[in-house]
Each structure stands twice: as structure tokens, then as C-alpha cells.
Write a protein that holds these residues in place. Structure first.
Motif, PDB file in Angstrom:
ATOM      1  N   VAL A  88     103.509 -15.772  42.068  1.00 62.68           N
ATOM      2  CA  VAL A  88     104.909 -15.452  41.577  1.00 62.68           C
ATOM      3  C   VAL A  88     105.388 -14.001  42.009  1.00 62.68           C
ATOM      4  O   VAL A  88     106.872 -14.082  42.177  1.00 62.68           O
ATOM      5  CB  VAL A  88     105.342 -16.124  40.330  1.00 62.68           C
ATOM      6  N   ASP A  89     104.765 -13.171  41.810  1.00 66.16           N
ATOM      7  CA  ASP A  89     105.332 -11.700  41.896  1.00 66.16           C
ATOM      8  C   ASP A  89     105.594 -11.606  43.309  1.00 66.16           C
ATOM      9  O   ASP A  89     106.404 -10.627  43.675  1.00 66.16           O
ATOM     10  CB  ASP A  89     103.824 -10.778  41.512  1.00 66.16           C
ATOM     11  N   PHE A  90     105.390 -12.498  44.357  1.00 69.55           N
ATOM     12  CA  PHE A  90     106.018 -12.452  45.678  1.00 69.55           C
ATOM     13  C   PHE A  90     106.939 -13.159  46.062  1.00 69.55           C
ATOM     14  O   PHE A  90     107.170 -13.518  47.032  1.00 69.55           O
ATOM     15  CB  PHE A  90     104.792 -12.377  46.651  1.00 69.55           C
ATOM     16  N   GLN A  91     107.484 -13.996  45.053  1.00 72.39           N
ATOM     17  CA  GLN A  91     108.336 -15.081  45.176  1.00 72.39           C
ATOM     18  C   GLN A  91     109.935 -14.504  44.524  1.00 72.39           C
ATOM     19  O   GLN A  91     109.583 -14.095  43.141  1.00 72.39           O
ATOM     20  CB  GLN A  91     108.108 -16.195  44.780  1.00 72.39           C
ATOM     21  N   GLU A  92     110.878 -14.626  45.210  1.00 79.00           N
ATOM     22  CA  GLU A  92     112.019 -14.284  44.696  1.00 79.00           C
ATOM     23  C   GLU A  92     112.577 -15.284  43.580  1.00 79.00           C
ATOM     24  O   GLU A  92     112.630 -16.300  43.661  1.00 79.00           O
ATOM     25  CB  GLU A  92     113.244 -14.346  45.838  1.00 79.00           C
ATOM     26  N   ARG A  93     112.927 -14.627  42.591  1.00 83.43           N
ATOM     27  CA  ARG A  93     113.527 -15.264  41.432  1.00 83.43           C
ATOM     28  C   ARG A  93     114.922 -14.629  41.169  1.00 83.43           C
ATOM     29  O   ARG A  93     115.107 -13.312  41.379  1.00 83.43           O
ATOM     30  CB  ARG A  93     112.683 -15.233  40.094  1.00 83.43           C
ATOM     31  N   SER A  94     116.117 -15.450  40.479  1.00 81.63           N
ATOM     32  CA  SER A  94     117.371 -14.828  40.443  1.00 81.63           C
ATOM     33  C   SER A  94     117.266 -13.677  39.652  1.00 81.63           C
ATOM     34  O   SER A  94     118.153 -12.729  39.431  1.00 81.63           O
ATOM     35  CB  SER A  94     118.306 -15.911  40.067  1.00 81.63           C
ATOM     36  N   ILE A  95     116.500 -13.589  38.608  1.00 81.05           N
ATOM     37  CA  ILE A  95     116.203 -12.607  37.600  1.00 81.05           C
ATOM     38  C   ILE A  95     115.871 -11.236  38.131  1.00 81.05           C
ATOM     39  O   ILE A  95     116.169 -10.248  37.361  1.00 81.05           O
ATOM     40  CB  ILE A  95     115.149 -12.912  36.340  1.00 81.05           C
ATOM     41  N   LEU A  96     115.255 -11.408  39.287  1.00 81.49           N
ATOM     42  CA  LEU A  96     114.935 -10.226  39.867  1.00 81.49           C
ATOM     43  C   LEU A  96     116.026  -9.339  40.559  1.00 81.49           C
ATOM     44  O   LEU A  96     115.758  -8.406  41.296  1.00 81.49           O
ATOM     45  CB  LEU A  96     113.688 -10.355  40.846  1.00 81.49           C
ATOM     46  N   LEU A  97     117.127 -10.209  40.829  1.00 82.96           N
ATOM     47  CA  LEU A  97     118.279  -9.733  41.343  1.00 82.96           C
ATOM     48  C   LEU A  97     117.976  -9.291  42.877  1.00 82.96           C
ATOM     49  O   LEU A  97     118.437  -7.898  43.296  1.00 82.96           O
ATOM     50  CB  LEU A  97     118.860  -8.369  40.642  1.00 82.96           C
ATOM     51  N   ASP A  98     117.351  -9.919  43.556  1.00 83.18           N
ATOM     52  CA  ASP A  98     117.003  -9.752  45.084  1.00 83.18           C
ATOM     53  C   ASP A  98     115.988  -8.516  45.119  1.00 83.18           C
ATOM     54  O   ASP A  98     116.158  -7.930  46.066  1.00 83.18           O
ATOM     55  CB  ASP A  98     118.233  -9.410  45.783  1.00 83.18           C
ATOM     56  N   GLY A  99     115.376  -8.440  44.042  1.00 87.73           N
ATOM     57  CA  GLY A  99     114.293  -7.101  43.854  1.00 87.73           C
ATOM     58  C   GLY A  99     113.113  -7.396  44.521  1.00 87.73           C
ATOM     59  O   GLY A  99     112.129  -6.582  44.577  1.00 87.73           O
ATOM     60  N   CYS A 100     112.605  -8.763  44.943  1.00 94.03           N
ATOM     61  CA  CYS A 100     111.444  -9.019  45.381  1.00 94.03           C
ATOM     62  C   CYS A 100     111.329  -8.941  46.803  1.00 94.03           C
ATOM     63  O   CYS A 100     111.766  -9.802  47.487  1.00 94.03           O
ATOM     64  CB  CYS A 100     111.125 -10.327  45.158  1.00 94.03           C
ATOM     65  N   THR A 101     111.133  -7.684  47.411  1.00 90.06           N
ATOM     66  CA  THR A 101     111.629  -7.301  48.764  1.00 90.06           C
ATOM     67  C   THR A 101     110.056  -7.364  49.440  1.00 90.06           C
ATOM     68  O   THR A 101     110.090  -6.625  50.857  1.00 90.06           O
ATOM     69  CB  THR A 101     111.730  -5.837  48.917  1.00 90.06           C
ATOM     70  N   TRP A 102     108.969  -7.976  48.879  1.00 91.78           N
ATOM     71  CA  TRP A 102     107.765  -8.377  49.709  1.00 91.78           C
ATOM     72  C   TRP A 102     107.785  -9.877  49.539  1.00 91.78           C
ATOM     73  O   TRP A 102     108.336 -10.544  49.064  1.00 91.78           O
ATOM     74  CB  TRP A 102     106.567  -7.686  49.393  1.00 91.78           C
ATOM     75  N   ASP A 103     106.737 -10.539  50.427  1.00 92.64           N
ATOM     76  CA  ASP A 103     106.534 -11.873  50.400  1.00 92.64           C
ATOM     77  C   ASP A 103     105.031 -12.420  50.425  1.00 92.64           C
ATOM     78  O   ASP A 103     104.331 -11.472  50.188  1.00 92.64           O
ATOM     79  CB  ASP A 103     107.198 -12.542  51.511  1.00 92.64           C
ATOM     80  N   GLU A 104     104.866 -13.575  50.223  1.00 88.81           N
ATOM     81  CA  GLU A 104     103.709 -14.256  49.866  1.00 88.81           C
ATOM     82  C   GLU A 104     102.872 -13.864  51.101  1.00 88.81           C
ATOM     83  O   GLU A 104     101.372 -14.089  51.045  1.00 88.81           O
ATOM     84  CB  GLU A 104     103.779 -15.667  49.550  1.00 88.81           C
ATOM     85  N   LEU A 105     102.933 -13.526  52.240  1.00 90.44           N
ATOM     86  CA  LEU A 105     102.262 -13.307  53.458  1.00 90.44           C
ATOM     87  C   LEU A 105     101.365 -12.336  53.035  1.00 90.44           C
ATOM     88  O   LEU A 105     100.238 -12.000  53.430  1.00 90.44           O
ATOM     89  CB  LEU A 105     103.095 -13.010  54.787  1.00 90.44           C
ATOM     90  N   ILE A 106     102.014 -11.052  52.415  1.00 96.59           N
ATOM     91  CA  ILE A 106     101.131  -9.884  51.829  1.00 96.59           C
ATOM     92  C   ILE A 106     100.044 -10.307  50.788  1.00 96.59           C
ATOM     93  O   ILE A 106      98.970  -9.987  50.983  1.00 96.59           O
ATOM     94  CB  ILE A 106     102.081  -8.959  51.396  1.00 96.59           C
ATOM     95  N   PHE A 107     100.546 -11.496  49.947  1.00 93.28           N
ATOM     96  CA  PHE A 107      99.724 -11.935  48.939  1.00 93.28           C
ATOM     97  C   PHE A 107      98.524 -12.439  49.536  1.00 93.28           C
ATOM     98  O   PHE A 107      97.483 -12.345  49.164  1.00 93.28           O
ATOM     99  CB  PHE A 107     100.410 -12.704  47.874  1.00 93.28           C
ATOM    100  N   LYS A 108      98.710 -13.294  50.612  1.00 93.06           N
ATOM    101  CA  LYS A 108      97.882 -14.232  51.438  1.00 93.06           C
ATOM    102  C   LYS A 108      96.726 -13.372  51.934  1.00 93.06           C
ATOM    103  O   LYS A 108      95.739 -13.583  51.975  1.00 93.06           O
ATOM    104  CB  LYS A 108      98.337 -15.276  52.156  1.00 93.06           C
ATOM    105  N   ASP A 109      97.520 -12.421  52.875  1.00 93.38           N
ATOM    106  CA  ASP A 109      96.757 -11.647  53.521  1.00 93.38           C
ATOM    107  C   ASP A 109      95.604 -10.574  52.610  1.00 93.38           C
ATOM    108  O   ASP A 109      94.590 -10.109  53.177  1.00 93.38           O
ATOM    109  CB  ASP A 109      97.493 -10.551  54.303  1.00 93.38           C
ATOM    110  N   SER A 110      96.079 -10.216  51.617  1.00 93.31           N
ATOM    111  CA  SER A 110      95.264  -9.341  50.736  1.00 93.31           C
ATOM    112  C   SER A 110      94.072  -9.892  49.988  1.00 93.31           C
ATOM    113  O   SER A 110      93.245  -9.311  49.713  1.00 93.31           O
ATOM    114  CB  SER A 110      96.062  -8.718  49.497  1.00 93.31           C
ATOM    115  N   GLN A 111      94.066 -11.591  49.858  1.00 97.97           N
ATOM    116  CA  GLN A 111      92.866 -12.058  49.295  1.00 97.97           C
ATOM    117  C   GLN A 111      91.332 -11.658  50.192  1.00 97.97           C
ATOM    118  O   GLN A 111      90.696 -11.817  49.273  1.00 97.97           O
ATOM    119  CB  GLN A 111      93.003 -13.577  49.478  1.00 97.97           C
TER     120      GLN A 111
END
Length: 542
Positions: A88-111
Motif C-alpha cells: 500500500v505504500d506504493f499505491q496512490e491514495r487521495s489522503i496522500l495528495l498525489d504524493g505517492c510518486t513511486w509505484d508497485e514496480l519498485i516494490f516488486k523489483d525490490s523483493q
């Protein structure tokens, strides 16, 4: 060390810098690496921390409580908690005010880098969810608990704690292609060429002697504060962009942390996992309540972990002789400072010296167990190689305090900036209403769910109308710094790209918690180690 030429120059000798240097050197045995560290582990004060100004000392610790200079960086006082970031840290949520500027590809690649990171941190197998554990998957945090949108399987693992300077100095020295320079501060970079190449970094040592390092690639890994300061002082590295990225120095985040409630479980207190588990390797593990990604997105709330804890040490109403004794010990200046870092000591004493007579009465009533229990804890926490990470005491009434550790929204008004004379780093940091309200709503949700499944209930320490202000006053961080050089897909939204390369350059990288655009429920240390290994691999093939 004038005009020395290297293949990789790593600026900063904390865990990120050490891991990057070692991994790159091992992957490229024919390449030369220099690791530059400013600090001296024996030094009490330093000119960098002396020039940091905290504007909000209610919610942010002083510089000397947040970071450490010298080889090993902040792991010199690191507690050892290893926690992974969540999807969820890599997913945009409106509470973040468009602040999630990375995505799940980084999360998946990091595994794929998690197992090696776990080895560096000496925290055992790379498992951070007990639902995949053969030994613990069928056990629960308390009787009657059922996993649903609230889970009890997410895990924190604990290192020795591993002091990276002491632990990996020999590894660094044994690699013939690594040179360590200690006592040198990186002050400026050469301007990028037309191809975006930075060719030199200029250094100054403690005697103010200047020198220059030439390198094919550079990695800035000197922690969020000093990484941000270095880039703010060297805006010419962005010359090719014709503009310094708007995000530089902005969106500074830490965590909200504290206690506002207790949980009273309804089941057998002997079946409650209130303390540490130990796996087959003897690694300390601990459960925590967390909320699923789907729930957080649906309710538009911030990622938060809540774990069982002791009541406030400073409040003698806990009636525990051992807790009272530990509280009094931490009040002794020459002893308390030896047993815990300043921020941890303050979390125990709350900066207060009160009710001494009541604490002494608790000790007498529990005698001799107040002494023997404390002695046993002392031995396991300070004298063994793999140390007991913390102290959690059994409660026969099945009542435990709840400690929350919550994500913070990326706010452009939370900044690190230079003073007009460029000599001081000024930190503007505050909590937003949405940060605090999310903590309250998630406690309410936990209470509702525990009652629904007949597992327990929450008991708030303060009237509901006072919770907001209490959280605002108790939350104090600065230990887990992120956001000020954040990752993004383009220069409009961030400072570095998804491979940690500084926009406008082709050979300058940042490996610091400052690149994290969201703060998660986790501290930054372990996942930064993951990104360090990922970076070492990337620049090895670039």
C-alpha cells in the motif's frame, strides 16, 4: 588524497553507504571504490549537527538525538527493528495528495534483494509475515482473534542490534578495491558536462585541508539531513534542467508515534503473545496489528502499525516494581545515557522526574521480584551477543498498552532549507490534521473489530475530545526521516528517478531515506538496505 580517480565514490558511511560500497566492490572486483565518511564515532559534537535548526521541538528531536556521525552512521544507536514496507505504500491514495510518486514496480523489483538485506542486518530468514511461517502461522496474538481487514501476522524482526561500523569495517578493509576516507566532508561537485556527467567532488577535512576526488559514478548516502543539505548547496548539479526540482527539500516526513489506549483481551491471558517470539535461529520476532491495503484504500487512511506495549513507565499506577526500578535507573544521568539512546530514554522517562516515593513503594511491594526480574532483563538486554530488543511484561489481567506507529502525509510545507547565509539547515516540521485523525479512526476500528469477534476491547486513556491534542503533543520523531529528495517518474514531481539517479545528471545517485516519497508504518532502515543492494546492482551494469 588529491586528484584520485575511482570508479565509484560513495559519500556517507552509514548502512546505505556501507552496503552499496561492499556490494559494488564484490560485483566489480576490477573497479576501485572510495567510501567517504565525515564523522568520528568518538566525537561528541560536530559542526554539521551544530548547524541544524529545528523549528518545532515538540514534534521533532534535536539533531544529536536523531543521527550519528562516523562509520556505521545511525546504526551506532539503532535499536535493531527490521520492518518491510507494504504494498500500500506504493499505491496512490487521495489522503496522500498525489504524493505517492513511486509505484508497485519498485516494490516488486525490490523483493529479490530482501534475503541479502536480511543477511546484512543479521535478522534471520527474509520472512515478514507469519502466515507463511510453519512454526507460527496457526497461532494468534490473543485468544479468539481472527485475521480479516485487521491482521496480526505482519512481523518485525530484530538484528543483534547490528552496528554497521564495527560489524563491517573489516569487510570493507579486506576488500582490496575499497578505500575508506574518514574525517572528510563532501562540500561541492563539479558542474555536470553536456552529457550530464559529474566528474569531481571536492572535500575538506577537519584541518580544513581541501582535496578532490574524481570518479566515474557518485552515490550520496549521508542520511536525509546531510544528503538534502549537500544538494541544496550544490544546485548547479541541476544545470541541465534549467531549474532546481521543486521537490528538493520538501515533503519531509517522519512518523506519528505514541500511546492513547490500552487493549483488554477477553480470553486466557496465558495465550496472549504480549512479548517476543523466537524462531529456530533464535531471532527475536514480534507481531503487530496492521490494516490491509484494501481497507486503508477504501477508508482513505494512513498505513499504521499498532503493537502491545507496557503502560507508561513514569506513571506509578502501573504497580510494577520492575517498571518503577527501570524508570528510576533511567533518571540517573550517567547511567541512563549509557543504557539507551536519548530518544529511547525520553520515551521511558517522558522527561519527567516525579512520584519517586510511589515508584519506591512499587519496588518494595514487588521485592525481591522487582530486583531479580530487572537483573534478568539487564543480562539479556546488555550482556548477550544477540540482545533482548525490549522489555514487555506479562499482565495477568490481560491488559496492555497499545503503541501506534503511523504514516505521515507528504506535505510540501514540511521542509529542509538553508538559511540565508547558507550555513544552517533549517527544518520546518509539523503534523497535519489528517495525520492525527487517521490514528484516532484506526484505533476506533480496532476497538470495533475486537468487540465484534469477542476478542477484547480498547480503553482510551483520555476523553475522546482530547485525543487529537494529546496525539499532537506526544508524537515526537525525526529518527525516521524521508521525503526530501523523493523518487518520481519525472523532474516535475521528484529529485531522483526510479533508479535513484539525480534528474539532470547521468552518474550521480542518492541512496538515502530521503528518496522515499511515502513513510509507511515502518522505519526506513531495513528497506533502505534493500534499495542499496538494488542500486549497487544497477550501477554495476549501467
Amino acid at each position: 588524497m588529491v586528484n584520485s580517480i575511482y570508479d565509484l565514490c560513495v559519500i556517507g558511511g552509514g548502512p546505505a553507504g556501507i552496503i552499496t560500497a561492499i556490494e559494488y566492490a564484490k560485483l566489480n572486483t576490477d573497479k576501485q571504490v572510495v567510501l567517504i565518511e565525515y564523522g568520528n564515532t568518538k566525537e561528541v559534537h560536530n559542526t554539521l549537527d551544530d548547524t541544524i535548526i529545528i523549528k518545532n521541538k515538540i514534534n521533532h528531536h534535536d539533531p544529536y538525538e536523531c543521527t550519528n556521525k562516523g562509520l556505521g552512521g545511525s546504526t551506532q544507536t539503532y535499536g535493531g527493528r527490521c520492518v518491510m514496507y507494504d504494498a500500500v505504500d506504493f499505491q496512490e491514495r487521495s489522503i496522500l495528495l498525489d504524493g505517492c510518486t513511486w509505484d508497485e514496480l519498485i516494490f516488486k523489483d525490490s523483493q529479490k534483494y530482501i534475503p541479502l538485506t536480511s543477511t546484512y542486518f543479521e535478522c534471520g530468514e527474509p520472512l515478514f509475515d507469519l502466515q507463511y511461517s510453519k512454526d507460527f502461522k496457526d497461532k494468534r496474538i490473543a485468544e479468539n482473534f481472527v485475521n480479516a481487514h485487521i491482521t496480526d501476522t505482519k512481523l518485525e524482526r530484530w538484528s543483534m542490534p547490528t552496528r554497521f561500523g564495527k560489524r563491517y569495517r573489516k569487510d570493507l578493509e579486506d576488500l582490496s578495491n575499497i578505500t575508506i576516507l574518514e574525517g572528510y566532508q563532501a562540500v561541492s561537485f563539479s558542474e555536470p558536462t553536456d552529457d550530464g556527467l559529474i566528474n569531481e567532488v571536492h572535500l575538506v577535512n577537519r584541518d580544513l585541508k581541501q582535496s578532490t576526488i574524481s570518479s566515474i559514478k557518485f552515490v550520496i548516502a549521508c542520511g536525509t539531513q546531510e544528503t538534502t543539505r549537500l544538494l541544496l548547496k550544490n544546485k548547479t548539479v541541476f544545470k541541465k534542467l534549467n531549474k532546481v526540482p521543486d521537490a528538493l527539500g520538501k515533503y519531509y516526513q517522519c512518523h506519528l508515534s505514541g500511546k492513547i489506549a490500552s487493549v483488554i483481551f477477553s480470553g486466557d491471558p496465558k495465550k496472549t503473545e504480549y512479548g517476543f517470539l523466537r524462531d529456530k535461529e533464535g531471532i527475536y520476532l514480534r507481531r503487530r496489528f496492521q490494516f490491509t491495503s484494501a481497507f486503508l484504500k477504501q477508508k482513505n487512511l494512513l498505513n499504521t502499525a499498532i503493537w502491545l506495549d507496557n503502560p507508561l513507565y513514569s506513571d506509578p499506577n502501573h504497580k510494577s516494581g520492575s517498571m518503577s526500578l527501570m524508570y528510576l535507573i533511567m533518571l540517573i544521568p550517567f547511567l541512563g545515557s549509557k543504557l539507551a539512546p536519548p530518544a529511547i530514554a525520553e520515551s521511558i522517562t517522558k522527561g519527567e522526574r516525579k512520584d519517586i516515593d510511589k515508584h519506591l513503594w512499587n519496588i518494595l511491594k514487588d521485592f525481591p521480584f522487582s530486583i531479580t526480574t530487572t537483573f534478568d532483563i539487564f543480562v539479556r538486554r546488555y550482556l548477550l551477543k544477540r540482545k533482548l530488543p525490549g522489555v514487555f511484561l506479562y499482565n495477568k489481567t490481560n491488559k496492555y498498552a497499545l503503541h501506534f506507529h503511523a504514516e505521515q502525509t507528504p506535505d510540501s510545507k514540511n521542509t529542509m532549507r538553508l538559511s540565508d547565509d547558507q550555513n544552517n539547515l533549517i527544518i520546518d516540521y509539523n503534523l497535519n490534521d489528517s495525520d492525527i485523525n487517521s490514528v484516532i479512526l484506526l484505533h476506533d476500528e480496532l476497538d470495533t473489530y475486537l468487540r465484534k469477534i469477542n476478542c477484547g476491547k480498547l480503553e482510551y486513556w483520555y476523553p475522546k475530545e482530547e485525543l487529537f491534542e494529546k496525539i499532537k503533543l506526544m508524537s515526537k520523531d525525526g529518527l525516521h526521516q524521508s521525503g526530501t529528495t523523493r523518487i518520481a517518474k519525472d523532474k516535475t514531481n521528484g529529485v531522483v528517478d526510479e533508479n535513484l539517479m539525480v534528474f539532470g545528471t547521468t552518474n550521480l545517485f542518492v541512496c538515502s531515506g530521503s528518496v522515499f516519497p511515502t513513510s509507511s508504518q515502518a522505519n526506513t532502515t531495513f528497506f533502505l538496505g534493500v534499495l542499496a543492494i538494488r542500486l549497487a546492482n544497477f550501477i554495476s551494469i549501467k
